[in-house]
Design a protein around this motif. Structure first.
Motif, short mmCIF file in Angstrom:
data_model
loop_
_atom_site.label_atom_id
_atom_site.label_comp_id
_atom_site.label_asym_id
_atom_site.label_seq_id
_atom_site.Cartn_x
_atom_site.Cartn_y
_atom_site.Cartn_z
N ASP A 127 3.17 7.49 -10.69
CA ASP A 127 3.38 6.73 -9.56
C ASP A 127 4.41 7.16 -8.59
O ASP A 127 4.69 6.56 -7.65
CB ASP A 127 3.99 5.24 -10.30
N ASP A 128 5.14 8.26 -8.99
CA ASP A 128 5.91 8.98 -7.76
C ASP A 128 5.41 10.17 -7.22
O ASP A 128 5.98 10.63 -6.31
CB ASP A 128 7.11 9.44 -8.63
N ILE A 129 3.94 10.26 -7.34
CA ILE A 129 3.43 11.39 -6.76
C ILE A 129 2.30 11.11 -6.10
O ILE A 129 1.38 10.09 -6.09
CB ILE A 129 2.72 12.27 -8.11
N CYS A 130 2.12 11.70 -4.82
CA CYS A 130 0.82 11.78 -4.11
C CYS A 130 -0.03 13.01 -4.20
O CYS A 130 0.18 14.03 -3.99
CB CYS A 130 1.34 11.71 -2.44
N VAL A 131 -1.27 12.44 -4.65
CA VAL A 131 -2.23 13.93 -5.23
C VAL A 131 -3.15 13.81 -3.72
O VAL A 131 -4.00 12.78 -3.58
CB VAL A 131 -3.14 13.40 -6.35
N ILE A 132 -3.04 14.90 -3.13
CA ILE A 132 -3.94 15.26 -2.04
C ILE A 132 -5.22 16.16 -2.55
O ILE A 132 -5.18 17.30 -3.01
CB ILE A 132 -3.16 16.03 -1.11
N ASN A 133 -6.39 15.25 -2.71
CA ASN A 133 -7.79 15.84 -3.25
C ASN A 133 -8.39 16.47 -2.55
O ASN A 133 -9.51 17.00 -2.86
CB ASN A 133 -8.49 14.72 -3.98
N SER A 134 -8.20 16.60 -1.11
CA SER A 134 -8.96 17.16 -0.04
C SER A 134 -8.60 18.09 0.80
O SER A 134 -8.88 18.34 1.88
CB SER A 134 -9.25 15.88 1.12
N MET A 135 -7.66 19.19 0.16
CA MET A 135 -7.16 20.31 0.76
C MET A 135 -8.46 21.25 1.10
O MET A 135 -9.34 21.38 0.20
CB MET A 135 -6.15 21.03 -0.04
N TYR A 412 -4.96 10.93 -1.99
CA TYR A 412 -5.39 11.02 -0.50
C TYR A 412 -6.55 11.88 -0.66
O TYR A 412 -6.53 12.95 -1.02
CB TYR A 412 -4.09 11.53 0.20
N GLY A 413 -7.67 11.44 0.28
CA GLY A 413 -8.70 12.27 0.62
C GLY A 413 -9.42 12.30 -0.85
O GLY A 413 -9.40 11.65 -1.91
N LYS A 414 -10.55 12.95 -0.58
CA LYS A 414 -11.89 13.13 -1.63
C LYS A 414 -12.48 14.12 -1.56
O LYS A 414 -12.84 14.77 -0.27
CB LYS A 414 -12.52 11.89 -1.53
N THR A 415 -12.93 14.88 -2.59
CA THR A 415 -14.13 15.98 -2.66
C THR A 415 -15.34 15.14 -2.91
O THR A 415 -15.44 13.89 -3.16
CB THR A 415 -13.75 16.94 -3.55
N ASP A 416 -16.39 15.87 -2.77
CA ASP A 416 -17.75 15.17 -3.19
C ASP A 416 -17.91 15.11 -4.52
O ASP A 416 -16.92 15.11 -5.24
CB ASP A 416 -18.80 16.19 -2.77
N GLU A 417 -18.90 14.33 -4.98
CA GLU A 417 -19.11 13.94 -6.37
C GLU A 417 -18.87 15.01 -7.43
O GLU A 417 -18.44 14.77 -8.62
CB GLU A 417 -20.45 13.30 -6.77
N GLY A 419 -16.68 17.82 -6.85
CA GLY A 419 -15.48 18.45 -6.35
C GLY A 419 -15.58 19.77 -5.56
O GLY A 419 -14.68 20.49 -5.81
N PHE A 420 -16.66 19.97 -5.10
CA PHE A 420 -16.98 21.40 -4.41
C PHE A 420 -16.36 21.24 -3.12
O PHE A 420 -15.69 22.46 -2.88
CB PHE A 420 -18.41 21.59 -4.37
N LYS A 421 -16.56 20.49 -2.17
CA LYS A 421 -16.00 20.20 -0.86
C LYS A 421 -15.29 18.96 -0.64
O LYS A 421 -15.68 18.02 -1.03
CB LYS A 421 -17.16 20.37 -0.16
N ALA A 422 -14.29 19.32 0.14
CA ALA A 422 -13.33 18.07 0.86
C ALA A 422 -14.43 17.27 1.78
O ALA A 422 -15.05 17.68 2.46
CB ALA A 422 -12.32 18.40 1.31
N VAL A 423 -14.54 15.97 1.48
CA VAL A 423 -15.45 15.13 2.47
C VAL A 423 -14.80 13.93 3.02
O VAL A 423 -15.23 13.52 3.92
CB VAL A 423 -16.57 14.73 1.56
N GLU A 424 -13.58 13.53 2.50
CA GLU A 424 -12.92 12.46 3.05
C GLU A 424 -11.73 12.95 3.53
O GLU A 424 -10.84 13.27 2.45
CB GLU A 424 -13.23 11.36 2.19
N ASN A 425 -11.07 12.41 4.71
CA ASN A 425 -9.59 12.67 4.93
C ASN A 425 -9.34 13.92 4.55
O ASN A 425 -8.24 14.36 3.78
CB ASN A 425 -8.68 11.70 4.07
N ARG A 426 -9.90 15.06 5.12
CA ARG A 426 -9.91 16.53 4.81
C ARG A 426 -8.39 16.96 5.58
O ARG A 426 -7.86 16.52 6.67
CB ARG A 426 -10.88 17.08 5.56
N VAL A 427 -7.70 17.73 4.53
CA VAL A 427 -6.45 18.07 4.78
C VAL A 427 -6.42 19.71 4.80
O VAL A 427 -6.78 20.33 3.79
CB VAL A 427 -5.22 17.68 3.95
#
Length: 471
Positions: A127-135, A412-417, A419-427
């Protein structure tokens, strides 16, 4: 009383002008001497008010698998052993079918973010962490990706992020290095280029520490001088400084000379403070037990002690080379590597929060890229001929941040189903750097340094601030 003459003789005018020019020259000289007396690492204010004042960068060099740690993908196990739904995924090396994660995931905290069993101690603070999944990065190779993540440039020699931040902020403790890079057992790939100052003055380069050592005289080389007393050292340094001033007085400003003089002064001042800061045996027993045993536990605890003492930027590498580069035996190796640091990371976040330091300390976790959701095929010279590892993946991976003004409890952000490619809110890495600088109080476009006829910055001509991760 007679009236003063209205006019000035030529001689009087020249005398007056000469005195004025002399005064200007004297003022300039005195100002230069005053500047020389002040440290180039004196604490400075950023562009904007900010919570973050320090950084602890936990660098998992080699590329940890995001789909086995902080990017939960149920479809990965659903398609385990089968072809990827979209066909073969193009990666650096030959790959095969989907490789399911060998680890279980479960939700943590009020946010309910799923985290792998590998990082359950870290996940207790989700709850103190922001996980950026769309690098995403530029290429799937270690060397350029390490340079990009650490310096903002894949190929050219550029200052590291730690150097840029110490250049912008200075440090709060003149008796310790402003920027410390710890890597147990030797250097990572690209060695000291990862914490270089490049064309910035040398004062801003990271100080390398081999944290595999426990004795202070081996941890920090030449920390003690057993042949010369402190008073005699002080006299030697004063004599050397006077010689260097005379040498510099006949020449244009030479930053290399200034940096060398300052490095001597810092080494002298470190003899007392560094020995105390790096000695974790001074910690209570319950604190040592909370962090656990081993090199990772010790260096993460040292990082906390350095930040408490005002060090600006601490970067912790997992080990020499690229330990997280698991092309095979991923299940065994990732479990071992995470087991070496997870408990200590959890203890670090606990301590920082308890002391109030988490509000002003930005903690960053990640590697130079992630790994593929498909298995890497056997290839001579690449792996051990097994089919139980993952290849490099720069198309999508995970970095997380905590503290220092970060909005926690979110993905924050998302990879495909898979986890291969960042597809949403790419960072992109440049976006991450721009956001880190903003959290530290800087406009990444204004934190610049003039070199070779142009202004340089960490993000070059790229980068956008990810406002959603800032509280």
């Amino acid at each position: 009383m007679t009236d003063a003459p209205l006019g000035l003789s030529r001689r009087t005018l020249l005398r007056a002008c000469g005195t004025g020019l002399g005064t200007l020259a004297l003022n300039d000289l005195l100002a230069g001497e005053a500047a020389a007396e002040s440290s180039p690492l004196a604490a400075r204010q950023p562009h904007f008010p900010s919570k973050a004042k320090h950084v602890i960068h936990l660098f998992m060099n080699g590329g940890p698998s995001h789909v086995d740690t902080f990017d939960y993908k149920p479809d990965l196990n659903k398609h385990d052993g089968k072809s990827a739904p979209g066909g073969n995924l193009k990666t650096e090396r030959p790959t095969g079918n989907v490789l399911g994660s060998p680890y279980s995931f479960k939700p943590y905290g009020e946010s309910g973010i799923e985290v792998s069993e590998l990082f359950q101690h870290t996940a207790a603070h989700i709850d103190d962490i922001c996980v950026i999944n769309s690098m995403h990065a530029n290429v799937p190779n270690h060397e350029p990706s390490l340079m990009l993540m650490n310096t903002g440039e894949s190929l050219q020699v550029r200052p590291s992020m730690g150097s840029w931040l110490t250049y912008g902020l200075g440090t709060e403790n003149q008796n310790l290095p402003a920027f410390v890079a710890m890597c147990p057992g030797g250097y990572p790939i690209k060695e000291s280029q990862n914490w270089q100052a490049a064309f910035l003055p040398g004062n801003y380069q990271g100080t390398y520490i081999d944290s595999s050592h426990t004795r202070i005289d081996r941890l920090i080389a030449n920390i003690n001088n057993r042949r010369v007393s402190r008073q005699a050292q002080r006299q030697q340094l004063d004599f050397l400084r006077n010689l260097n001033r005379r040498h510099a007085g006949d020449r244009a400003t030479d930053q290399r000379l200034d940096s060398r003089v300052e490095s001597f002064e810092l080494a002298y001042r470190m003899q007392t403070d560094a020995a105390e800061a790096f000695d974790v045996s001074r910690e209570p027993k319950h604190v040592l037990e909370a962090y656990g045993d081993g090199v990772q536990a010790r260096q993460i605890l040292i990082a906390r002690r350095l930040v408490e003492r005002g060090v600006r930027y601490v970067q912790l590498w997992h080990g020499a080379g690229q330990p997280w580069d698991n092309h095979d035996d991923l299940e065994t190796n990732h479990r071992r590597l995470a087991g070496q640091c997870d408990r200590a990371i959890g203890a670090l976040l606990t301590d920082l929060k308890k002391s109030g330091l988490l509000e002003e300390t930005l903690v960053i976790w990640g590697g130079e890229f992630g790994r593929t959701p498909v298995v890497e095929m056997p290839k001579k010279g690449s792996n051990q001929g097994k089919m139980n590892g993952r290849d490099h993946n720069h198309h999508g991976f995970t970095v997380w941040m905590a503290g220092g003004g970060v909005k926690g409890g979110q993905r924050y952000g998302k990879t495909d189903e898979l986890g291969f490619k960042a597809v949403e809110n790419r960072v992109h890495v440049h976006d991450l750097h721009a956001t880190v600088l903003r959290l530290m109080g800087f406009d990444h476009k204004r934190l610049t340094y003039r070199y070779a006829g142009r202004d340089f910055r960490l993000t070059d001509v790229h980068g956008r601030i990810i406002d959603d991760v800032i509280a």
